[in-house]
Design a protein around this motif. Structure first.
Motif, PDB file in Angstrom:
ATOM      1  N   UNK A 133      -9.625   2.480  -1.722  1.00  0.00           N
ATOM      2  CA  UNK A 133      -8.218   2.234  -2.359  1.00  0.00           C
ATOM      3  C   UNK A 133      -8.376   0.672  -2.677  1.00  0.00           C
ATOM      4  N   UNK A 134      -8.828  -0.228  -1.586  1.00  0.00           N
ATOM      5  CA  UNK A 134      -8.935  -1.569  -2.061  1.00  0.00           C
ATOM      6  C   UNK A 134      -9.916  -1.967  -3.098  1.00  0.00           C
ATOM      7  N   UNK A 135     -11.022  -1.228  -3.078  1.00  0.00           N
ATOM      8  CA  UNK A 135     -12.186  -1.144  -4.063  1.00  0.00           C
ATOM      9  C   UNK A 135     -11.609  -0.981  -5.628  1.00  0.00           C
ATOM     10  N   UNK A 136     -10.868  -0.112  -5.465  1.00  0.00           N
ATOM     11  CA  UNK A 136     -10.128   0.524  -6.648  1.00  0.00           C
ATOM     12  C   UNK A 136      -9.082  -0.620  -7.341  1.00  0.00           C
ATOM     13  N   UNK A 244      -0.854   0.824 -11.329  1.00  0.00           N
ATOM     14  CA  UNK A 244      -0.203   1.212 -10.031  1.00  0.00           C
ATOM     15  C   UNK A 244      -0.682   2.321  -9.705  1.00  0.00           C
ATOM     16  N   UNK A 245      -0.428   3.143  -8.478  1.00  0.00           N
ATOM     17  CA  UNK A 245      -1.135   4.305  -7.986  1.00  0.00           C
ATOM     18  C   UNK A 245      -2.429   4.294  -7.794  1.00  0.00           C
ATOM     19  N   UNK A 246      -2.847   3.256  -7.192  1.00  0.00           N
ATOM     20  CA  UNK A 246      -4.509   3.379  -6.909  1.00  0.00           C
ATOM     21  C   UNK A 246      -5.149   4.222  -6.130  1.00  0.00           C
ATOM     22  N   UNK A 252      -0.730   7.443   0.420  1.00  0.00           N
ATOM     23  CA  UNK A 252       0.004   6.688   1.482  1.00  0.00           C
ATOM     24  C   UNK A 252      -0.127   5.184   1.546  1.00  0.00           C
ATOM     25  N   UNK A 253      -1.325   4.863   1.037  1.00  0.00           N
ATOM     26  CA  UNK A 253      -1.880   3.349   1.021  1.00  0.00           C
ATOM     27  C   UNK A 253      -0.734   2.682  -0.228  1.00  0.00           C
ATOM     28  N   UNK A 254      -0.460   3.472  -1.175  1.00  0.00           N
ATOM     29  CA  UNK A 254       0.399   2.963  -2.250  1.00  0.00           C
ATOM     30  C   UNK A 254       1.811   2.803  -1.891  1.00  0.00           C
ATOM     31  N   UNK A 255       2.223   3.688  -1.013  1.00  0.00           N
ATOM     32  CA  UNK A 255       3.647   3.576  -0.521  1.00  0.00           C
ATOM     33  C   UNK A 255       3.635   2.535   0.579  1.00  0.00           C
ATOM     34  N   UNK A 256       2.762   2.262   1.277  1.00  0.00           N
ATOM     35  CA  UNK A 256       2.507   1.363   2.379  1.00  0.00           C
ATOM     36  C   UNK A 256       2.653  -0.116   1.678  1.00  0.00           C
TER      37      UNK A 256
END
Length: 299
Positions: A133-136, A244-246, A252-256
Motif C-alpha cells: 500500500x505504501x509502495x503504491x 486516492x484509494x491506494x 482498511x489502510x485507506x480508511x485509517x
C-alpha cells in the motif's frame, strides 16, 4: 563477479524449467499458470453475468492488450528479468551485510514457521499488503515512479485483465521494498504463500472487473470494484493531488490514513490521467514511454 553470473545463469535455467513444468504438468493445486487462467475465466464469467456497465462490450477496449500484459507480467517477465534480478540482489545484499559480520537472519524478529499456520499466514498477508500500500502511494507521489505507473492508469475501460497491465519496473520497485520487511519475518512455506497469492490475484481481478460490488460492511476491510474505480478516475479531487484509494487487497489502510474517496456511484466516471490522450496505445511504446521522462509531467 563469477558467483553472480552463475546465480543469473541458474536463475534463468531454473525458472525456465519451472515454467515449462507448470504448463506441461498439472499435478499440484498451487500451479500458478493454470491458477491464473481459472481465476481469470471465473471473474470474466461474473463480468458477463452481472455487468455493472451494461453497454461495455465483453471484449472491451484494450481487452487483448491487457490479456497479453497479464501473461507477460505474470510469467514471461519473471523469465526475462525478475528472478535473476531478485536472486542476484538478495545475494549481493547478504554479501554486503557479511562485511559487517551480519546476515539477513540477524534482523529476523521471529520465524513464522514457529507460529500456528493460520497466524503466520495472517502476519505475512498483513505485512505484505501494508508495505505494498505504501509502495503504491510512492508510485503516485514520486514523478519518476509515476511515469512507470502511468501504464496501469492508461486503462480507459475497466475489466479484470486490467489488473495486470503494468510496466515491468513496477514489480522491481515492489519486490525491492518488500524484501527486507519479509526477510525480517522469515520462514515462509511456498504453498502457504501460494494461498495468499491466489487470494490477492482474485481480489485484484475483482477490483478491476466490470462489477458493481462493494461487499457491504466488508468494504471497510477489502478493496472492491466500487472503491477501486475511483482510484482510476481521471479528474482527481483537489484535496488529493496524487491519488486516492491506494489499497491493493485491503481497503482498511485507506480508511485509517484518510485516503479513501467514494463521493458517489462511479460507474460512468472517466478513467485515465491528465494528458493520457497522447499516451502510447501499444505494448512496446508503453514500455518505452518512461525513457522519455519529462520533468514537468502531469500528475
Amino acid at each position: 563477479m563469477e558467483k553472480y553470473l552463475e546465480i543469473i545463469k541458474n536463475s534463468y535455467s531454473g525458472y525456465f524449467n519451472y515454467l515449462k513444468n507448470e504448463i506441461i504438468y498439472v499435478n499440484h493445486w498451487d500451479n500458478y499458470f493454470y491458477g491464473l487462467i481459472i481465476i481469470s475465466i471465473l471473474v470474466w464469467i461474473l463480468e458477463i453475468a452481472f455487468p455493472w456497465r451494461e453497454n461495455q462490450s465483453i471484449f472491451r477496449k484494450d481487452f487483448w492488450l491487457d490479456t497479453f500484459y497479464m501473461f507477460f507480467n505474470f510469467f514471461l517477465l519473471n523469465l526475462i528479468v525478475l528472478i535473476a534480478l531478485s536472486n542476484t540482489v538478495a545475494e549481493f545484499f547478504n554479501d554486503f551485510l557479511g562485511v559487517f559480520g551480519l546476515s539477513i537472519s540477524s534482523f529476523q524478529l521471529f520465524d513464522v514457521d514457529n507460529l500456528p499456520k493460520v497466524l503466520g499466514l495472517f502476519i505475512f498477508f498483513i505485512v505484505a499488503d501494508f508495505v505494498q500500500w505504501n509502495t503504491h502511494r510512492l508510485l503516485h507521489c514520486v514523478p519518476l515512479l509515476w511515469n512507470f505507473h502511468k501504464v496501469h492508469h492508461s486503462v480507459k475501460e475497466m475489466g479484470f485483465a486490467a489488473h495486470l497491465r503494468y510496466h515491468w519496473m513496477e514489480p522491481v520497485v515492489y519486490k525491492s521494498i518488500l524484501y527486507i520487511p519479509l526477510a525480517i519475518i522469515g520462514g515462509f512455506d511456498a504453498q502457504d504463500v501460494a494461498i495468499v497469492h491466489f487470494f490477492n490475484i482474485t481480489i485484484g481481478h475483482l477490483n478491476h472487473a466490470n462489477l458493481g460490488w462493494d461487499y457491504g460492511k466488508l468494504k471497510y476491510i477489502f478493496n472492491n470494484p466500487k472503491m477501486h474505480i475511483w482510484h482510476h478516475v481521471k479528474d482527481l479531487p483537489k484535496h488529493a493531488r496524487y491519488g486516492v484509494n491506494y489499497g491493493l487487497t485491503l481497503s482498511v489502510w485507506d480508511y485509517i490514513f484518510k485516503t479513501n474517496y467514494i463521493p458517489y456511484d462511479g460507474r460512468d466516471i472517466e478513467l485515465g490521467f491528465s494528458g493520457d490522450e497522447t499516451f502510447p496505445k501499444d505494448f512496446i511504446h508503453q514500455e518505452m514511454y518512461p525513457i522519455k521522462f519529462k520533468k514537468k509531467d502531469d500528475i
